[in-house]
Design a protein around this motif. Sequence first.
Motif, PDB file in Angstrom:
ATOM      1  N   UNK B  33       0.691  -1.715   0.007  1.00 14.67           N
ATOM      2  CA  UNK B  33      -0.129   0.011   0.034  1.00 14.67           C
ATOM      3  C   UNK B  33       0.854   1.344   0.037  1.00 14.67           C
ATOM      4  N   UNK B  34       2.574   1.073   0.474  1.00 13.04           N
ATOM      5  CA  UNK B  34       2.889   2.365   0.747  1.00 13.04           C
ATOM      6  C   UNK B  34       3.464   2.628  -0.581  1.00 13.04           C
ATOM      7  N   UNK B  35       3.424   1.694  -1.619  1.00  8.60           N
ATOM      8  CA  UNK B  35       4.607   1.647  -2.949  1.00  8.60           C
ATOM      9  C   UNK B  35       3.374   2.551  -3.787  1.00  8.60           C
ATOM     10  N   UNK B  36       2.246   1.743  -3.805  1.00 11.86           N
ATOM     11  CA  UNK B  36       0.942   2.278  -4.363  1.00 11.86           C
ATOM     12  C   UNK B  36       1.066   3.661  -4.010  1.00 11.86           C
ATOM     13  N   UNK B  37       0.574   3.672  -2.649  1.00 12.64           N
ATOM     14  CA  UNK B  37       0.175   5.463  -2.409  1.00 12.64           C
ATOM     15  C   UNK B  37       1.180   6.818  -3.063  1.00 12.64           C
ATOM     16  N   UNK B  38       2.609   6.079  -3.124  1.00 11.51           N
ATOM     17  CA  UNK B  38       3.774   7.018  -3.647  1.00 11.51           C
ATOM     18  C   UNK B  38       4.002   7.086  -4.912  1.00 11.51           C
ATOM     19  N   UNK B  63      -3.720   9.072  -2.819  1.00 11.30           N
ATOM     20  CA  UNK B  63      -1.945   8.580  -1.939  1.00 11.30           C
ATOM     21  C   UNK B  63      -1.704   8.864  -0.674  1.00 11.30           C
ATOM     22  N   UNK B  64      -2.024  10.228  -0.368  1.00 10.58           N
ATOM     23  CA  UNK B  64      -1.637  10.953   1.127  1.00 10.58           C
ATOM     24  C   UNK B  64      -2.273   9.593   1.600  1.00 10.58           C
TER      25      UNK B  64
END
Lengths: 225, 88
Positions: B33-38, B63-64
């Motif tokens: 999820x962090x990769x997708x958000x960034x 994303x945020x």
Amino acid sequence: MVNVTEKFKDAKEIINSLDFDAHWYRRVFHTFGASFLFYYILPDIDWINILKLWIPPLIVIFVIILELLRLTGKISSNHFFGLRMYEKKRIGSYVFFAVAILILLRFFPQQIAIPCILCATLGDPIIGEIRRNFSMKYVYLFGFLVCMFFFIITWFKSDVFLMILVSIIGGFGAIIGETKKFWWLDDDFMIQMIPAFLLLIIWFSIPYFGLAYPGEIIYQMPVVW
Amino acid sequence: MNKSDMRYMKKEFYFTKIIRTEILFTPLLIGLPLVVGFLFIYDWYFRGILEGTTAFDGEFVIGIIIIIGNIAFGIPFIKSLKVLSKKK
């Protein structure tokens, strides 16, 4: 020379000595679901479109088969971490969660699918924490506001009237879906599908209001190779 | 549904010793999820900010939200793991 078998045995012992808090594991599993929004940013290329067409249903089929094997006793429930007692002889909520996300990705416009997925992936664990730490009246109030927020941020490109209407109805549908629990139908399904169907009615009514459809929120990436 | 139904099944099988699937899944659960958000923020920056268009602002917001949501629940999850491993 390093004894690989010994090292592996040590690693296995360390892994088995660790433990996870099932409560937080379940919360993180929910937030992980937001990763599926990646679907919308994938570029429009033939082979990627084929993957987009087949991978989500294949994941759901895999999950359903896994669950059938668990319910028929072919795989022990011990292997399924974080299941609740009521899920012991019932379809696990993760199956409902996956099926609802698949339906949204495949059959609903992204302006409806994105806030509904966010309600399930982020709204549900937030509501769960409120329920755990405060009384039910706060669950209704803050749960509604949180879900409403997800609809506002995804409909900000639309007319203000439409944005307010959608956020109120969407938030209301999500909180109804989350708080009304049935043994046979999980809230992870309801929190996504109730607002989605309510918003679909609004979606088809937009031309009758004399308003324009809101633009997309996530755009497909251009082909860079 | 009563309160006992809401308990987690694992507690009944607390000492089950298998290579734990939850451990194998953890980096994926936290990291993806962090990769997708960034990725959404990256797309907003390169196609939105640098091109001078606001069309991609929605990607930034989403994303945020994904990043904050995952950090907010990921940290207590990892903390709970550490606490339990210390107890052992």
